[in-house]
Design a protein around this motif. Structure first.
Motif, mmCIF file in Angstrom:
data_model
loop_
_atom_site.group_PDB
_atom_site.id
_atom_site.type_symbol
_atom_site.label_atom_id
_atom_site.label_comp_id
_atom_site.label_asym_id
_atom_site.label_seq_id
_atom_site.Cartn_x
_atom_site.Cartn_y
_atom_site.Cartn_z
ATOM 1 N N SER A 5 1.333 8.563 6.014
ATOM 2 C CA SER A 5 2.609 7.928 6.342
ATOM 3 C C SER A 5 2.459 6.404 6.224
ATOM 4 O O SER A 5 1.343 5.878 6.199
ATOM 5 N N PRO A 6 3.590 5.690 6.172
ATOM 6 C CA PRO A 6 3.500 4.219 6.111
ATOM 7 C C PRO A 6 2.753 3.616 7.304
ATOM 8 O O PRO A 6 2.056 2.613 7.164
ATOM 9 N N GLU A 7 2.888 4.234 8.478
ATOM 10 C CA GLU A 7 2.169 3.732 9.656
ATOM 11 C C GLU A 7 0.654 3.910 9.492
ATOM 12 O O GLU A 7 -0.130 3.034 9.870
ATOM 13 N N GLU A 8 0.258 5.044 8.926
ATOM 14 C CA GLU A 8 -1.165 5.280 8.688
ATOM 15 C C GLU A 8 -1.719 4.307 7.655
ATOM 16 O O GLU A 8 -2.851 3.837 7.781
ATOM 17 N N ILE A 9 -0.921 4.009 6.648
ATOM 18 C CA ILE A 9 -1.346 3.045 5.617
ATOM 19 C C ILE A 9 -1.546 1.668 6.242
ATOM 20 O O ILE A 9 -2.540 0.994 5.994
ATOM 21 N N LYS A 10 -0.596 1.279 7.087
ATOM 22 C CA LYS A 10 -0.671 -0.033 7.722
ATOM 23 C C LYS A 10 -1.879 -0.137 8.654
ATOM 24 O O LYS A 10 -2.604 -1.142 8.637
ATOM 25 N N ALA B 8 -4.393 -2.781 -2.923
ATOM 26 C CA ALA B 8 -4.133 -1.396 -2.546
ATOM 27 C C ALA B 8 -2.990 -1.317 -1.550
ATOM 28 O O ALA B 8 -2.080 -0.478 -1.677
ATOM 29 N N TYR B 9 -3.002 -2.195 -0.554
ATOM 30 C CA TYR B 9 -1.937 -2.179 0.440
ATOM 31 C C TYR B 9 -0.592 -2.558 -0.177
ATOM 32 O O TYR B 9 0.438 -1.974 0.152
ATOM 33 N N ALA B 10 -0.596 -3.511 -1.095
ATOM 34 C CA ALA B 10 0.649 -3.918 -1.756
ATOM 35 C C ALA B 10 1.248 -2.754 -2.548
ATOM 36 O O ALA B 10 2.467 -2.552 -2.535
ATOM 37 N N HIS B 11 0.422 -1.971 -3.198
ATOM 38 C CA HIS B 11 0.934 -0.842 -3.983
ATOM 39 C C HIS B 11 1.383 0.312 -3.100
ATOM 40 O O HIS B 11 2.404 0.942 -3.369
ATOM 41 N N LEU B 12 0.627 0.604 -2.053
ATOM 42 C CA LEU B 12 0.954 1.778 -1.241
ATOM 43 C C LEU B 12 2.021 1.517 -0.192
ATOM 44 O O LEU B 12 2.661 2.452 0.280
ATOM 45 N N SER B 13 2.247 0.274 0.175
ATOM 46 C CA SER B 13 3.276 -0.017 1.171
ATOM 47 C C SER B 13 4.674 -0.031 0.550
ATOM 48 O O SER B 13 5.657 0.197 1.242
ATOM 49 N N ASP B 14 4.769 -0.263 -0.755
ATOM 50 C CA ASP B 14 6.054 -0.243 -1.460
ATOM 51 C C ASP B 14 6.294 1.168 -2.011
ATOM 52 O O ASP B 14 5.484 1.661 -2.799
ATOM 53 N N ILE C 145 -9.662 3.283 -1.545
ATOM 54 C CA ILE C 145 -9.957 1.934 -1.067
ATOM 55 C C ILE C 145 -9.587 1.807 0.407
ATOM 56 O O ILE C 145 -10.327 1.230 1.201
ATOM 57 N N LEU C 146 -8.447 2.408 0.794
ATOM 58 C CA LEU C 146 -8.007 2.350 2.188
ATOM 59 C C LEU C 146 -8.589 3.477 3.048
ATOM 60 O O LEU C 146 -8.349 3.503 4.254
ATOM 61 N N ASP C 147 -9.317 4.399 2.434
ATOM 62 C CA ASP C 147 -9.884 5.558 3.144
ATOM 63 C C ASP C 147 -8.808 6.376 3.848
ATOM 64 O O ASP C 147 -8.908 6.682 5.047
ATOM 65 N N ILE C 148 -7.773 6.741 3.096
ATOM 66 C CA ILE C 148 -6.711 7.589 3.639
ATOM 67 C C ILE C 148 -6.446 8.710 2.648
ATOM 68 O O ILE C 148 -6.881 8.664 1.499
ATOM 69 N N HIS C 149 -5.723 9.722 3.097
ATOM 70 C CA HIS C 149 -5.372 10.837 2.222
ATOM 71 C C HIS C 149 -4.057 10.539 1.507
ATOM 72 O O HIS C 149 -3.327 9.616 1.881
#
Length: 130
Positions: free
Chosen positions: A15-20, A48-54, A7-11
């Protein structure tokens, strides 16, 4: 199960910075003010951001994805796995072959004698011209 990384188009090892930064980039694209009245993609992005940022929720998500992949692989049709086993591989397994068999055969030392004879012949021709 939703794959929040897709959903976020990341691997998976982002890292948290890449997620943000990925969240911010996608939020600009999918925000209802710009995307239209359909809020579902933006809500999915927020989830997606709520799950991956925690970190705890991210670990739980990673474990669930790994479990889902393991169960998928165990349920695969075994006939599909063994379907191409009879085909010879493109690169031979060198552990079972002698390395010398793989190397091209070397020519005999005859060539050095032929070269020597040719050199003597050329030397004789050169001396005649002088």
């Amino acid at each position: 199960m939703k794959n929040y990384y897709r959903i976020l188009d990341i691997h998976g090892d982002a890292s948290p910075e890449e997620i943000k930064s990925a969240y911010r980039r996608k939020a600009k694209e999918l925000h209802p003010d710009y995307y239209g009245e359909n809020r579902e993609p933006f809500q999915s992005l927020q989830e997606a951001y709520a799950h991956l940022s925690d970190p705890d929720r991210r670990k739980a998500h990673d474990d669930a994805l790994a479990q889902e992949q393991r169960s998928y692989m165990s349920q695969r049709n075994p006939a599909r796995v063994t379907r191409y086993q009879h085909i010879e591989p493109l690169i031979p397994d060198r552990s079972q072959q002698n390395i010398e068999e793989l190397l091209p055969s070397r020519p005999q030392r005859r060539r050095s004698a032929e070269v020597r004879d040719l050199f003597e012949l050329l030397q004789e021709i050169f001396e005649r011209r002088l």
